[in-house]
Motif scaffolding. Structure first.
Motif, mmCIF file in Angstrom:
data_model
loop_
_atom_site.group_PDB
_atom_site.id
_atom_site.type_symbol
_atom_site.label_atom_id
_atom_site.label_comp_id
_atom_site.label_asym_id
_atom_site.label_seq_id
_atom_site.Cartn_x
_atom_site.Cartn_y
_atom_site.Cartn_z
ATOM 1 N N ASP A 1 0.848 -1.195 0.000
ATOM 2 C CA ASP A 1 0.000 0.000 0.000
ATOM 3 C C ASP A 1 0.882 1.243 0.000
ATOM 4 O O ASP A 1 1.446 1.622 1.023
ATOM 5 N N ILE A 2 0.994 1.887 -1.151
ATOM 6 C CA ILE A 2 1.902 3.038 -1.261
ATOM 7 C C ILE A 2 1.369 4.259 -0.510
ATOM 8 O O ILE A 2 2.142 5.071 0.006
ATOM 9 N N ARG A 3 0.057 4.398 -0.391
ATOM 10 C CA ARG A 3 -0.494 5.523 0.347
ATOM 11 C C ARG A 3 -0.176 5.421 1.845
ATOM 12 O O ARG A 3 0.136 6.418 2.499
ATOM 13 N N ARG A 4 -0.244 4.218 2.354
ATOM 14 C CA ARG A 4 0.101 4.017 3.767
ATOM 15 C C ARG A 4 1.582 4.317 4.003
ATOM 16 O O ARG A 4 1.960 4.861 5.029
ATOM 17 N N TRP A 5 2.421 3.934 3.043
ATOM 18 C CA TRP A 5 3.851 4.264 3.139
ATOM 19 C C TRP A 5 4.063 5.771 3.179
ATOM 20 O O TRP A 5 4.808 6.286 4.021
ATOM 21 N N ALA A 6 3.426 6.495 2.269
ATOM 22 C CA ALA A 6 3.608 7.949 2.212
ATOM 23 C C ALA A 6 3.108 8.622 3.489
ATOM 24 O O ALA A 6 3.733 9.570 3.991
ATOM 25 N N ALA A 7 1.998 8.131 4.034
ATOM 26 C CA ALA A 7 1.494 8.685 5.294
ATOM 27 C C ALA A 7 2.487 8.437 6.433
ATOM 28 O O ALA A 7 2.668 9.295 7.318
ATOM 29 N N THR A 8 3.141 7.279 6.406
ATOM 30 C CA THR A 8 4.160 6.980 7.414
ATOM 31 C C THR A 8 5.335 7.943 7.289
ATOM 32 O O THR A 8 5.842 8.466 8.288
ATOM 33 N N VAL A 9 5.787 8.172 6.063
ATOM 34 C CA VAL A 9 6.884 9.116 5.833
ATOM 35 C C VAL A 9 6.523 10.505 6.357
ATOM 36 O O VAL A 9 7.317 11.149 7.053
ATOM 37 N N ALA A 10 5.333 10.966 6.030
ATOM 38 C CA ALA A 10 4.909 12.295 6.478
ATOM 39 C C ALA A 10 4.871 12.386 7.993
ATOM 40 O O ALA A 10 5.240 13.411 8.580
ATOM 41 N N ALA A 11 4.429 11.320 8.657
ATOM 42 C CA ALA A 11 4.370 11.322 10.120
ATOM 43 C C ALA A 11 5.760 11.319 10.742
ATOM 44 O O ALA A 11 5.963 11.884 11.830
ATOM 45 N N LEU A 12 6.731 10.713 10.081
ATOM 46 C CA LEU A 12 8.096 10.683 10.602
ATOM 47 C C LEU A 12 8.782 12.040 10.506
ATOM 48 O O LEU A 12 9.618 12.394 11.350
ATOM 49 N N LEU A 13 8.441 12.813 9.480
ATOM 50 C CA LEU A 13 9.136 14.073 9.223
ATOM 51 C C LEU A 13 8.649 15.193 10.132
ATOM 52 O O LEU A 13 7.461 15.301 10.434
ATOM 53 N N LYS A 14 9.562 16.051 10.522
ATOM 54 C CA LYS A 14 9.186 17.275 11.203
ATOM 55 C C LYS A 14 8.783 18.304 10.142
ATOM 56 O O LYS A 14 9.096 18.150 8.951
ATOM 57 N N PRO A 15 8.093 19.372 10.514
ATOM 58 C CA PRO A 15 7.795 20.434 9.541
ATOM 59 C C PRO A 15 9.090 20.938 8.901
ATOM 60 O O PRO A 15 10.073 21.221 9.590
ATOM 61 N N GLY A 16 9.109 21.016 7.591
ATOM 62 C CA GLY A 16 10.314 21.400 6.874
ATOM 63 C C GLY A 16 11.227 20.229 6.564
ATOM 64 O O GLY A 16 12.222 20.385 5.846
ATOM 65 N N GLY A 17 10.913 19.030 7.078
ATOM 66 C CA GLY A 17 11.723 17.843 6.823
ATOM 67 C C GLY A 17 11.552 17.337 5.408
ATOM 68 O O GLY A 17 10.597 17.684 4.697
ATOM 69 N N ARG A 18 12.450 16.458 5.007
ATOM 70 C CA ARG A 18 12.598 16.106 3.599
ATOM 71 C C ARG A 18 12.599 14.593 3.379
ATOM 72 O O ARG A 18 13.218 13.835 4.127
ATOM 73 N N LEU A 19 11.908 14.168 2.335
ATOM 74 C CA LEU A 19 11.955 12.802 1.846
ATOM 75 C C LEU A 19 12.923 12.733 0.677
ATOM 76 O O LEU A 19 12.883 13.578 -0.229
ATOM 77 N N PHE A 20 13.783 11.694 0.684
ATOM 78 C CA PHE A 20 14.670 11.433 -0.452
ATOM 79 C C PHE A 20 14.596 9.945 -0.759
ATOM 80 O O PHE A 20 14.875 9.116 0.099
ATOM 81 N N ILE A 21 14.218 9.623 -1.979
ATOM 82 C CA ILE A 21 14.157 8.222 -2.381
ATOM 83 C C ILE A 21 14.655 8.076 -3.802
ATOM 84 O O ILE A 21 14.234 8.804 -4.707
ATOM 85 N N ARG A 22 15.601 7.152 -3.990
ATOM 86 C CA ARG A 22 15.913 6.664 -5.330
ATOM 87 C C ARG A 22 15.466 5.209 -5.383
ATOM 88 O O ARG A 22 15.757 4.437 -4.478
ATOM 89 N N GLU A 23 14.758 4.876 -6.447
ATOM 90 C CA GLU A 23 14.129 3.566 -6.525
ATOM 91 C C GLU A 23 14.155 3.070 -7.973
ATOM 92 O O GLU A 23 14.231 3.881 -8.916
ATOM 93 N N GLY A 24 14.101 1.748 -8.132
ATOM 94 C CA GLY A 24 13.921 1.190 -9.456
ATOM 95 C C GLY A 24 12.621 1.698 -10.068
ATOM 96 O O GLY A 24 11.593 1.801 -9.400
ATOM 97 N N HIS A 25 12.653 2.021 -11.342
ATOM 98 C CA HIS A 25 11.483 2.610 -11.997
ATOM 99 C C HIS A 25 10.384 1.564 -12.153
ATOM 100 O O HIS A 25 10.667 0.402 -12.445
ATOM 101 N N PRO A 26 9.127 1.947 -11.949
ATOM 102 C CA PRO A 26 8.044 0.964 -12.102
ATOM 103 C C PRO A 26 7.943 0.370 -13.505
ATOM 104 O O PRO A 26 7.443 -0.751 -13.657
#
Length: 276
Positions: A134-159
């Motif tokens: 579930d990619i939406r659940r993953w993104a919600a988890t990332v957002a909850a981990l970050l502080k305001p102004g925090g940053r997500l960085f991901i390099r991944e194999g292309h779908p």
């Protein structure tokens, strides 16, 4: 039915020691050279930039070579993975490297309860999202981990890469597997692994999911993050296609041998959480 996490965890537990012993992960280089960085993180550096002084969490860190590399760039790093055997190797490698990294065992979706909130950086490396249903659940988890102004960085194999027929012998590049997220994952039963090793494994069945690039970006946006960068690359850090279809171009990167510009091999996605 066996839970997908049990199957996948057994697979990763089985392979952790072989991965750490393989030349691809270059554990001896971490021990010998205090400035050595994994090839994955070295590829990331131009887009990753200066992370010195940041508090970061690396989701699905496996044996921790990228986590240690991020710590060597000056970040205070926590690595999270669901595989006990992987984390045993990660702690050993961090000790050999002289890196002060905390490693925590947890499923990704339970990351907030496992490691807390308020991070400046959430980092996810190649070959991670395919294990999540579930990619939406993953993104919600990332957002909850970050502080305001925090940053997500991901390099991944292309779908698109994930959806190809990996074992064609006619040299054609053909779409065979789902591009979009499906309810039921793809079940694989493969004896090998992606590094050089003579080890024979006992646990070979896995369950994996693809997630379309639009689905990933939309999930990140719906989680309240602002996308600040999306780059697609013509290489990927493993030999993704078999039977001589890929060329080793150095620095741990591979690309399609015939007209590589036809295929998006990997991508880098960056996003930030709005400041208060």
């Amino acid at each position: 039915m066996t839970d997908y996490r049990e199957l996948n965890r057994a697979n990763w537990d089985d392979r952790a020691a072989a991965h750490a012993a393989s030349p691809g992960y270059a554990v001896d280089r971490f021990a010998a050279d205090p400035a050595y960085l994994s090839e994955v993180v070295r590829f990331d550096l131009p887009l990753l930039g200066d992370i010195a002084g940041l508090r970061g969490v690396h989701l699905q860190c496996h044996i921790g070579t990228d986590t240690v590399s991020l710590a060597r760039l000056g970040a205070t790093m926590t690595g999270l993975d669901f595989s006990d055997k992987s984390l045993e190797q990660a702690r050993r490698i961090a000790a050999l490297a002289g890196a002060d990294v905390t490693f925590v065992r947890s499923d990704v979706y339970d990351a907030v309860s496992a490691v807390g909130e308020g991070y400046d950086l959430v980092y996810t490396g190649v070959g991670a999202l395919c294990w999540l249903p579930d990619i939406r659940r993953w993104a919600a988890t990332v957002a909850a981990l970050l502080k305001p102004g925090g940053r997500l960085f991901i390099r991944e194999g292309h779908p698109v890469l994930w959806s190809l027929d990996y074992d064609r012998r006619d040299g054609l590049v053909a779409l065979e597997h789902p591009y979009f997220e499906t309810v039921e994952g793809q079940v694989w039963d493969e004896a090998g692994t992606y590094v050089e090793t003579d080890v024979e494994f006992a646990h070979n069945k896995t369950v994996e999911w693809n997630h379309g690039l639009g689905e990933i970006v939309t999930a990140v946006l719906e989680a309240g993050l602002t996308v600040t960068g999306l780059a697609e690359h013509t290489s990927v850090p493993w030999e993704a296609l078999e039977n001589g279809q890929m060329t080793d171009i150095g620095h741990g990167e591979f690309q399609l041998a015939d007209r590589p510009d036809r295929l998006p091999h990997s991508y880098t996605l960056q996003a930030v959480k709005a400041p208060v």
